[in-house]
Design an enzyme around this catalytic site. Structure first.
Site, short mmCIF file in Angstrom:
data_model
loop_
_atom_site.label_atom_id
_atom_site.label_comp_id
_atom_site.label_asym_id
_atom_site.label_seq_id
_atom_site.Cartn_x
_atom_site.Cartn_y
_atom_site.Cartn_z
N THR A 1 40.16 40.25 33.21
CA THR A 1 39.01 40.33 34.45
C THR A 1 39.53 40.69 35.44
OG1 THR A 1 40.20 38.26 35.26
CG2 THR A 1 38.91 37.89 33.45
N ASP B 1 35.72 37.34 40.52
CA ASP B 1 36.72 37.18 41.47
C ASP B 1 37.17 35.77 41.86
OD1 ASP B 1 37.27 36.62 44.37
OD2 ASP B 1 35.47 37.10 45.20
N ASN C 1 47.27 36.58 37.18
CA ASN C 1 48.09 37.69 38.02
C ASN C 1 47.30 38.23 39.28
OD1 ASN C 1 49.65 40.48 37.38
ND2 ASN C 1 47.47 40.99 37.43
N SER D 1 54.06 34.71 40.08
CA SER D 1 54.45 34.28 41.46
C SER D 1 55.24 35.49 42.01
CB SER D 1 55.43 32.86 41.61
OG SER D 1 55.78 32.91 42.51
N TYR E 1 52.38 35.72 52.55
CA TYR E 1 52.62 35.96 51.13
C TYR E 1 53.53 34.93 50.46
CZ TYR E 1 53.38 38.59 46.91
OH TYR E 1 53.40 38.98 45.83
N LYS F 1 52.77 31.91 48.06
CA LYS F 1 53.62 31.86 46.63
C LYS F 1 54.52 30.54 46.58
CE LYS F 1 52.32 35.68 44.81
NZ LYS F 1 51.82 35.72 43.65
N THR G 1 54.53 48.59 40.42
CA THR G 1 53.27 48.27 40.28
C THR G 1 52.49 48.78 41.54
OG1 THR G 1 53.44 46.37 41.66
CG2 THR G 1 54.04 45.96 39.07
#
Length: 292
Positions: A47, A70, A97, A148, A162, A166, A197
């Site tokens: 997705t 979304d 994710n 996480s 952030y 988390k 990433t």
């Protein structure tokens, strides 16, 4: 037949396969996880906000269904879960994710951006998991993997929004685990360290505008350092994806998985810090009960 609107409505023969439902699969770690699951013969519902981009990133595969999602929209989460069930009949592994990164000092992050961070990386996984749980309960099986961060284990400057999201997702997933375990559903938190990433790219990271002189020099230094790190992080997301495939096969996956040598080191140092803090004022802490 990878797009949601190309479905025939026919459920496929899933004998021997698991169905992986992965959010944020259009780039970065989500793409690697989807490819790894497909490579070992599983089916994947991948997705993202743009399903065409998702399908292109992963590559053509008959066992792939790309769905628009979304994660901040609960109705969209329900529709995506239903699309997965309509196509494959079940969901075995949910991977939360999807994410982004609002970075900056707390005083300089706008309230709107702080809330946007929480909406995506805390409420997003909750929205998708809430939509999936009725399916998993009916099956009496399933695994909920939530990506996480080491920022969910130890906070730090420039990470207030952030880390808040988390830390929140850590507490949510840890508390959810015993609630759904009686139905055969397991949970696993994954705390990656620095992986190569797209998290630090402009598409994923938004830096707070520097508006307060007291923070200006540290802001410039931090932003410069982080931008220079992009593309040079030590962790290999493809290896992490393979590790998650292996862990998902375990009868009892770990509640937490420290992903990367840097994450293992942080777990060790955080455990020592907590023990030191417990010991620092142990007598005072232990004598706060009502007198008999």
């Amino acid at each position: 037949m990878s797009q949601q609107n190309d479905q025939t409505g026919q459920k496929e023969d899933m004998t021997g396969k698991k169905v992986w439902f992965i959010t944020g699969a259009g780039r970065g770690m989500g793409t690697d996880i989807a490819k790894a699951a497909l490579a070992v013969g599983h089916a994947v519902v991948a997705t993202g906000r743009n399903p065409e981009k998702v399908a292109h990133a992963i590559g053509e595969n008959e066992a792939l269904l790309a769905v628009k999602l979304d994660v901040t929209d609960p109705a969209a989460a329900e529709a995506a879960i239903q699309a997965a069930v309509d196509r494959f009949g079940r969901i075995d592994v949910l991977v939360n994710n999807a994410g982004n990164f609002y970075a900056g000092f707390f005083e300089e992050i706008t309230p709107e951006d702080f809330r946007a961070q929480i909406e995506t990386t805390m409420f997003g996984p909750m929205n998708v998991t809430r939509a999936a749980l009725p399916v998993l309960r009916a099956q009496r099986s399933g695994l909920v993997i939530t990506i996480s961060s080491t920022a969910g284990i130890a906070g730090g400057e420039f990470l207030t929004a952030y880390a808040a999201s988390k830390f929140g997702i850590e507490g949510w997933a840890e508390s959810l685990a015993p609630e759904i375990a009686p139905f055969g559903i397991r949970t696993m938190l994954v705390e990656p360290g620095f992986f190569r990433t797209e998290l630090l790219t402009p598409e994923s990271t938004r830096y707070a505008e520097s508006t307060i002189g007291d923070y200006a020099q540290r802001t410039e230094q931090t932003v410069t350092s982080w931008k220079s790190m992009n593309g040079l992080q030590g962790g290999d997301p493809a290896k992490l994806a393979d590790a998650l495939i292996r862990l998902a096969e375990l009868e009892q996956p770990p509640l937490r998985f420290a992903a990367g040598a840097d994450a293992v080191g942080l777990f060790d140092s955080r455990a020592k810090e907590l023990q030191d803090q417990a010991n620092a004022h142990r007598e005072l802490s232990s004598n706060l009960a009502h007198d008999a």
